[in-house]
Write a protein that holds these residues in place. Structure first.
Motif, PDB file in Angstrom:
ATOM      1  N   THR A  72      -4.074  17.635  12.393  1.00  6.85           N
ATOM      2  CA  THR A  72      -5.296  17.198  11.708  1.00  6.85           C
ATOM      3  C   THR A  72      -5.949  16.075  12.496  1.00  6.85           C
ATOM      4  O   THR A  72      -5.292  15.097  12.845  1.00  6.85           O
ATOM      5  N   LYS A 109      -9.732  15.640  11.932  1.00  2.00           N
ATOM      6  CA  LYS A 109     -11.121  15.623  11.458  1.00  2.00           C
ATOM      7  C   LYS A 109     -11.585  14.210  11.080  1.00  2.00           C
ATOM      8  O   LYS A 109     -12.742  13.848  11.326  1.00  2.00           O
ATOM      9  N   GLU A 127     -13.094  12.111   4.506  1.00  2.00           N
ATOM     10  CA  GLU A 127     -14.077  13.193   4.342  1.00  2.00           C
ATOM     11  C   GLU A 127     -14.620  13.210   2.914  1.00  2.00           C
ATOM     12  O   GLU A 127     -15.814  13.467   2.699  1.00  2.00           O
ATOM     13  N   LEU A 176     -14.284  20.311   6.862  1.00  4.14           N
ATOM     14  CA  LEU A 176     -14.040  20.155   8.299  1.00  4.14           C
ATOM     15  C   LEU A 176     -12.679  20.748   8.635  1.00  4.14           C
ATOM     16  O   LEU A 176     -11.671  20.368   8.056  1.00  4.14           O
ATOM     17  N   SER A 230      -9.910  21.179  11.606  1.00  2.00           N
ATOM     18  CA  SER A 230      -9.484  20.712  12.938  1.00  2.00           C
ATOM     19  C   SER A 230      -8.691  21.859  13.550  1.00  2.00           C
ATOM     20  O   SER A 230      -7.598  22.152  13.078  1.00  2.00           O
ATOM     21  N   ILE A 280     -13.623  20.606  16.171  1.00  2.00           N
ATOM     22  CA  ILE A 280     -13.983  20.467  14.757  1.00  2.00           C
ATOM     23  C   ILE A 280     -15.044  21.498  14.379  1.00  2.00           C
ATOM     24  O   ILE A 280     -16.065  21.633  15.054  1.00  2.00           O
ATOM     25  N   GLU A 318     -17.300  22.507  11.039  1.00  2.00           N
ATOM     26  CA  GLU A 318     -17.683  22.246   9.644  1.00  2.00           C
ATOM     27  C   GLU A 318     -18.262  23.525   9.064  1.00  2.00           C
ATOM     28  O   GLU A 318     -19.320  23.993   9.502  1.00  2.00           O
ATOM     29  N   GLY A 328      -7.206  20.455   6.411  1.00  2.00           N
ATOM     30  CA  GLY A 328      -8.072  20.642   7.575  1.00  2.00           C
ATOM     31  C   GLY A 328      -7.388  21.231   8.790  1.00  2.00           C
ATOM     32  O   GLY A 328      -8.042  21.820   9.643  1.00  2.00           O
TER      33      GLY A 328
END
Ligand code: FMN
Ligand code: SF4
Length: 628
Positions: A277, A279, A400, A429, A431, A441, A443, A493
């Motif tokens: 992770t 993000k 986030e 998001l 990762s 990344i 989104e 993520g």
């Protein structure tokens, strides 16, 4: 304050024994004084002491204890808990090589060899002249640019044996870690420094976080709203926490707001320790104002005047950038007293640097750490929304989540709610790292299938995907049609991609070693059981396992899940359980039938049966599809 527990000589120096260097009491006192001699700032104090003396030596702990009105044992309890603190002297430069499985698959071994050769020391050693220490550390949040390393506060990424050798030679020649990044390092802005060290790799910007974001739109709207209206908007948006558990954010804020104590706190969880992770790293670099805006809106909603941004120690390279942003917002009247000129709207944030402990991402442990304690989870209930930091109602949200909240206040709940799927609204998001062409990344609105994501990232030949990091689920190609939503494949993520060349048992064994390393040790099943699980996987790796060992893995996993106190133990067997379920042949292929079918392994179920009866806890039955 000196409580007289430690003797001080006429020269202001103490020596804990005749052959140990004396401790300069005045210097320790000055360090403690900078933090108000406040025991809750113990991590900051220990960082400064370690920076000054290269270790936190026993006599130093006595001095800190006397300044902060603690016992030496209490100080040592903190100093010895966190992996970034050392009780023995470290080099003036400490190189921490990320030892994550992704780094291993990206050539870590050769990078380690290059460092060892040039520095003339092995991993785990400090050079005889005290110049440099070389160590490994679990995931440092750079899986999209592995192998990576921290060199004091500087990040080195995408290392090769050649760049590693060059860095080691420069350090040996007396250059500073900063000079490895740029010889103009000190002239660069904090943001420039951060992006020189670490690529953000934003591959797909979505509508909420990484696309264009109007400045302070959320906060400007929030100041004209009552706290209850803010909470209603966040609730109507359908926003759920992005740190992994997916709790409804509006409800969390409502609970905290309903507590009638005179202090409330808002804490941002920027611990981001789940391997794979990264993000939050990107949001902290690219959207720091949006994050603080979200925290400020949360403060208005719940009536908090104080906030903490808990930044994982591995992201120390972002500290200056974040401190600059906080300072700028104070100057612009966006933090402090009478925010945006509104009487009574007061809120400020301090940054708390963590010190290398994955468990501190768990919100109870995070609060303990903010309180200057070892990062141990707290007993629940009470939940942090009722009794959190220092016993006051506390909202803990992920980076986030706060950023989303700010956008929701700016653009409206309906706008956010319309994105994604039923039960999983807005964007997320992801990762993405491992065996794919374009790690980084992405989104995306909730609801994409794993296939769709793999096509986007250039990973369509994946054989396995680890969704949600080690505590999540490993799936195979027959499950790639599944959706990335809270109701199907939930993830904080992390999406880690493995091709068909990777050895699943090696990955599982690595993840178990991670949990063994990161268990806080409070509960026996987590502390001991994960070691047994790791050993059992090693047995499969060596071809020494029997089919009965599969039952052993399931039984022991169930016990750990059932009897652990916090989410770490409750999810640590997941690498085993998800691969047993989704890759059964991997285990079957390496197990040989035993002669008598009798297990020769330790039976933890029977061992803890007595305790379970006393605690009136039922036995976990391995019959649920835990990946659903
Ligand atoms: C072992 C463990 C590690 C965790 N690490 C993190 C983390 O690094 N970041 C995070 O936001 N949440 C983490 N969590 C989840 C937090 O406990 C908590 O649910 C979260 O911070 C709440 O924020 P959210 O509602 O915005 O998701 C972790 C949980 C566990 C059990
Ligand atoms: S489950 Fe593990 S990490 Fe959690 S409190 Fe128990 S020992 Fe600590």
């Amino acid at each position: 304050m000196n409580n007289g527990r430690n003797g001080t000589g006429a020269n202001g120096l103490t020596a804990s024994s005749c052959n140990v260097a004396p401790v300069p009491q005045a210097e320790i006192a000055a360090i403690c004084d900078r933090f108000g001699n406040d025991k809750h700032r113990m991590l900051d104090i220990l960082y400064d002491v370690q920076d000054r003396y290269r270790s936190i030596a026993p006599a130093t702990m006595d001095a800190i204890a006397s300044q902060t009105d603690l016992t030496r044992i209490e100080v040592e309890g903190v100093a010895s808990f966190y992996s970034f603190f050392s009780l023995t002297p470290k080099g003036r430069v400490t190189i921490r090589l990320c030892d994550d499985i992704v780094d291993r698959f990206c050539g870590l071994e050769d990078v380690v060899a290059a460092f060892e050769e040039v520095l003339g020391i092995k991993v785990g050693d400090t050079s005889a002249d005290g110049a440099v220490s070389l160590e490994t550390t679990p995931c440092i949040g750079m899986c999209d640019q592995a192998p990576a390393a921290m060199v004091n506060n500087v990040m080195l990424t995408s290392l090769t044996p050649e760049t590693a050798r060059a860095a080691a030679e420069a350090l040996m020649a007396g250059q500073s870690p900063e000079s490895l990044v740029s010889d103009r390092f000190h002239e660069l802005s904090p943001h420039e420094r951060a992006v020189r060290m670490v690529e953000n790799n934003v591959r797909h910007a979505g509508a909420v976080l990484l696309g264009p974001v109007p400045e302070e739109a959320g906060l400007n709207n929030a100041v004209g709203m009552r706290p209850s209206q803010i909470i209603n908007a966040v609730e109507e948006s359908g926003l759920r926490g992005c740190g992994g558990a997916g709790f409804t954010t509006g409800r969390k804020w409502r609970f905290a707001a309903s507590e009638k104590l005179d202090r409330h706190f808002v804490i941002c969880n920027a611990d981001e320790g789940e391997p794979g992770t990264f993000k939050d790293r990107v949001l902290l670099t690219e959207r720091p104002h949006l994050l603080i805006e979200g925290m400020t809106i949360a403060a208005r909603a719940v009536g908090a005047r104080e906030g903490i941004l808990y930044l994982r120690g591995e992201y120390v390279y972002l500290r200056e950038l974040l401190e600059t942003v906080l300072e700028e917002r104070r100057r612009r009247g966006l933090l402090g007293k009478e925010i945006l000129g509104v009487k009574g709207f007061e809120f400020d944030i301090r940054l708390q640097l963590g010190a290398g402990a994955y468990i501190c991402g768990e919100e109870g442990a995070l609060i303990s750490s903010c309180e200057g304690l070892p990062g141990e989870p707290k007993t629940r209930p009470p939940f942090p929304v009722s009794r959190g930091y220092l016993g006051y109602p506390t909202v803990v949200n992920n980076v986030e989540t706060f950023c989303h909240a700010a956008r929701i206040l700016g653009q409206g709940a309906k706008w956010f709610h319309a994105m994604g799927t039923e039960g999983s609204h807005g964007t997320k998001l992801f990762s993405v790292c491992g065996d794919c062409l374009n790690p980084g990344i992405y989104e995306l609105p909730y609801g994409h299938t794993v296939w769709e994501l793999l096509e986007m990232v250039g990973g369509a030949d994946a054989a396995a995907v680890q969704v949600g990091g080690p505590s999540g689920t490993m799936i195979g190609r027959d499950s790639f049609h599944r959706k990335l939503t809270f109701d199907d494949l939930a993830t904080g993520g992390a999406i880690i991609i493995f091709n068909g060349q990777r050895n699943i048992l090696e990955i599982v064994e690595y993840y178990m070693s991670f949990f063994v390393h990161e268990s806080c040790g409070y509960c026996t099943p987590c502390r001991v059981g994960n070691v047994f699980l790791q050993k059992a996987i090693q047995k499969f790796q060596k071809g020494l396992a029997n089919p009965e060992d599969i039952d052993y893995l399931k039984d022991l996993s169930g016990t750990i899940i059932e009897t652990s106190r916090c989410g770490l133990g409750m999810t640590s067997p997941n690498p085993i359980l998800s691969t047993l379920k989704n890759f059964p042949l991997v285990y079957a292929a390496v197990s040989k039938p035993s002669k008598d079918g009798i297990r020769d392994t330790f039976d933890i179920q029977s061992a803890i049966d007595g305790a379970r009866k006393i605690a009136k806890r039922r036995s976990y039955i391995f019959d649920k599809d835990f990946t659903q």
